[in-house]
Write a protein that holds these residues in place. Structure first.
Motif, PDB file in Angstrom:
ATOM      1  N   ILE A  11      75.830  89.248  33.759  1.00 19.13           N
ATOM      2  CA  ILE A  11      75.669  88.908  32.351  1.00 19.13           C
ATOM      3  C   ILE A  11      77.052  88.633  31.764  1.00 19.13           C
ATOM      4  N   ILE A  12      77.181  87.499  31.105  1.00 19.68           N
ATOM      5  CA  ILE A  12      78.463  87.058  30.557  1.00 19.68           C
ATOM      6  C   ILE A  12      78.624  87.566  29.137  1.00 19.68           C
ATOM      7  N   ASP A  13      79.822  88.049  28.827  1.00 20.24           N
ATOM      8  CA  ASP A  13      80.197  88.393  27.457  1.00 20.24           C
ATOM      9  C   ASP A  13      80.811  87.119  26.868  1.00 20.24           C
ATOM     10  N   TYR A  14      80.041  86.393  26.065  1.00 13.20           N
ATOM     11  CA  TYR A  14      80.455  85.077  25.587  1.00 13.20           C
ATOM     12  C   TYR A  14      81.643  85.144  24.630  1.00 13.20           C
ATOM     13  N   ASP A  15      81.712  86.170  23.797  1.00 13.44           N
ATOM     14  CA  ASP A  15      82.839  86.301  22.867  1.00 13.44           C
ATOM     15  C   ASP A  15      84.139  86.540  23.624  1.00 13.44           C
ATOM     16  N   ARG A  16      84.120  87.468  24.547  1.00 14.80           N
ATOM     17  CA  ARG A  16      85.327  87.792  25.311  1.00 14.80           C
ATOM     18  C   ARG A  16      85.698  86.660  26.270  1.00 14.80           C
ATOM     19  N   THR A  17      84.711  85.935  26.789  1.00 13.35           N
ATOM     20  CA  THR A  17      85.005  84.787  27.644  1.00 13.35           C
ATOM     21  C   THR A  17      85.730  83.707  26.846  1.00 13.35           C
ATOM     22  N   ALA A  18      85.277  83.438  25.626  1.00 15.89           N
ATOM     23  CA  ALA A  18      85.946  82.443  24.779  1.00 15.89           C
ATOM     24  C   ALA A  18      87.388  82.858  24.514  1.00 15.89           C
ATOM     25  N   ASP A  19      87.610  84.138  24.239  1.00 14.35           N
ATOM     26  CA  ASP A  19      88.973  84.638  24.022  1.00 14.35           C
ATOM     27  C   ASP A  19      89.812  84.498  25.287  1.00 14.35           C
ATOM     28  N   LYS A 123      83.441  78.523  20.137  1.00  8.99           N
ATOM     29  CA  LYS A 123      83.119  79.573  21.109  1.00  8.99           C
ATOM     30  C   LYS A 123      82.235  79.012  22.222  1.00  8.99           C
ATOM     31  N   ARG A 124      81.251  78.217  21.844  1.00  9.60           N
ATOM     32  CA  ARG A 124      80.352  77.616  22.835  1.00  9.60           C
ATOM     33  C   ARG A 124      81.114  76.651  23.750  1.00  9.60           C
ATOM     34  N   ALA A 125      82.017  75.858  23.181  1.00 11.75           N
ATOM     35  CA  ALA A 125      82.792  74.894  23.973  1.00 11.75           C
ATOM     36  C   ALA A 125      83.741  75.607  24.934  1.00 11.75           C
ATOM     37  N   LEU A 126      84.338  76.705  24.513  1.00 11.48           N
ATOM     38  CA  LEU A 126      85.233  77.450  25.402  1.00 11.48           C
ATOM     39  C   LEU A 126      84.451  78.073  26.561  1.00 11.48           C
ATOM     40  N   ASN A 127      83.211  78.480  26.301  1.00  6.97           N
ATOM     41  CA  ASN A 127      82.358  78.980  27.384  1.00  6.97           C
ATOM     42  C   ASN A 127      81.937  77.841  28.309  1.00  6.97           C
ATOM     43  N   GLU A 128      81.699  76.666  27.752  1.00  5.59           N
ATOM     44  CA  GLU A 128      81.397  75.491  28.575  1.00  5.59           C
ATOM     45  C   GLU A 128      82.583  75.184  29.493  1.00  5.59           C
ATOM     46  N   PHE A 129      83.788  75.319  28.963  1.00  5.60           N
ATOM     47  CA  PHE A 129      84.993  75.098  29.766  1.00  5.60           C
ATOM     48  C   PHE A 129      85.051  76.093  30.927  1.00  5.60           C
ATOM     49  N   ALA A 130      84.779  77.372  30.647  1.00  6.50           N
ATOM     50  CA  ALA A 130      84.801  78.394  31.704  1.00  6.50           C
ATOM     51  C   ALA A 130      83.772  78.067  32.782  1.00  6.50           C
ATOM     52  N   ASP A 131      82.588  77.607  32.377  1.00  6.91           N
ATOM     53  CA  ASP A 131      81.552  77.236  33.343  1.00  6.91           C
ATOM     54  C   ASP A 131      82.014  76.089  34.235  1.00  6.91           C
ATOM     55  N   GLY A 132      82.620  75.075  33.634  1.00 11.00           N
ATOM     56  CA  GLY A 132      83.060  73.907  34.394  1.00 11.00           C
ATOM     57  C   GLY A 132      84.237  74.208  35.306  1.00 11.00           C
ATOM     58  N   LEU A 133      85.215  74.950  34.780  1.00 10.94           N
ATOM     59  CA  LEU A 133      86.414  75.236  35.570  1.00 10.94           C
ATOM     60  C   LEU A 133      86.093  76.099  36.782  1.00 10.94           C
ATOM     61  N   GLU A 134      85.160  77.024  36.618  1.00 11.69           N
ATOM     62  CA  GLU A 134      84.797  77.930  37.708  1.00 11.69           C
ATOM     63  C   GLU A 134      84.334  77.168  38.948  1.00 11.69           C
ATOM     64  N   MET A 135      83.747  75.999  38.759  1.00  9.20           N
ATOM     65  CA  MET A 135      83.186  75.236  39.869  1.00  9.20           C
ATOM     66  C   MET A 135      84.216  74.343  40.568  1.00  9.20           C
ATOM     67  N   LYS A 136      85.434  74.289  40.050  1.00 12.46           N
ATOM     68  CA  LYS A 136      86.480  73.467  40.664  1.00 12.46           C
ATOM     69  C   LYS A 136      87.181  74.251  41.773  1.00 12.46           C
ATOM     70  N   VAL A 137      87.682  73.541  42.764  1.00 15.89           N
ATOM     71  CA  VAL A 137      88.352  74.150  43.915  1.00 15.89           C
ATOM     72  C   VAL A 137      89.629  74.863  43.473  1.00 15.89           C
ATOM     73  N   CYS A 139      90.190  77.113  41.377  1.00 13.24           N
ATOM     74  CA  CYS A 139      90.338  77.439  39.960  1.00 13.24           C
ATOM     75  C   CYS A 139      89.749  78.808  39.665  1.00 13.24           C
ATOM     76  N   PRO A 140      90.344  79.500  38.701  1.00 15.24           N
ATOM     77  CA  PRO A 140      89.889  80.860  38.398  1.00 15.24           C
ATOM     78  C   PRO A 140      88.565  80.885  37.643  1.00 15.24           C
ATOM     79  N   ASP A 141      87.872  81.995  37.772  1.00 21.15           N
ATOM     80  CA  ASP A 141      86.679  82.262  36.984  1.00 21.15           C
ATOM     81  C   ASP A 141      87.156  82.970  35.721  1.00 21.15           C
ATOM     82  N   LEU A 142      87.068  82.301  34.588  1.00 23.48           N
ATOM     83  CA  LEU A 142      87.568  82.849  33.331  1.00 23.48           C
ATOM     84  C   LEU A 142      86.515  83.629  32.564  1.00 23.48           C
TER      85      LEU A 142
END
Length: 147
Positions: A11-19, A123-137, A139-142
């Motif tokens: 379960i993702i903490d969306y507020d802390r992920t955006a931060d 906040k939603r866009a920063l979480n979208e960024f974390a989702d996208g970046l995680e799938m790149k070679v 790249c860290p899971d933010l």
């Protein structure tokens, strides 16, 4: 309403992920440093080691270490760029704001949102960024997960 849970998914903490994403993109110890490394370094500048015939010297291959660091940094910078390029309009505008390319007022104007709505979308866009970046070679899971 009950939260949907999928077995095996955290379960993702969306507020802390955006931060966390915001910190990764702006803190000089993370993305800005990697970006500078890619801008200033280049594999073209590496020189072949010279052999003097004298014993001693450093052990290891500093050129190899530099190349590995460069390639690691480049893979993350490329991942950020690719995530930006493939992201939603909101993601691109929010990242432009977070990276200091435009002000928050300009971002709100571009997205046609007032203050409160913009920060929800941010906040939603920063979480979208974390989702996208995680799938790149390489790249860290933010994401920050609920324990």
């Amino acid at each position: 309403m009950e939260e949907l849970t999928i077995p095996g998914m955290k379960i993702i903490d969306y507020d802390r992920t955006a931060d966390n994403v915001s910190q990764f993109l702006t803190d000089g110890r993370y993305y800005p440093r990697l970006h500078r490394m890619c801008q200033q370094a280049s594999p073209d500048h590496l020189q072949s080691p010279s052999l003097s015939g004298m014993p001693g010297g450093s052990i290891g291959n500093s050129n190899e270490e530099k190349l590995v660091k460069y390639l690691y940094a480049k893979s993350i910078v490329d991942g950020v760029t690719d995530t930006y390029d493939k992201g939603s309009v909101e993601l691109r505008v929010v990242l432009d704001n977070v990276l200091g390319k435009i002000s928050a007022v300009e971002a709100m104007r571009k997205l046609h949102f007032e203050n409160t709505r913009y920060y929800q979308v941010k906040k939603r866009a920063l979480n979208e960024f974390a989702d996208g970046l995680e799938m790149k070679v390489n790249c860290p899971d933010l994401h920050v997960y609920v324990k």
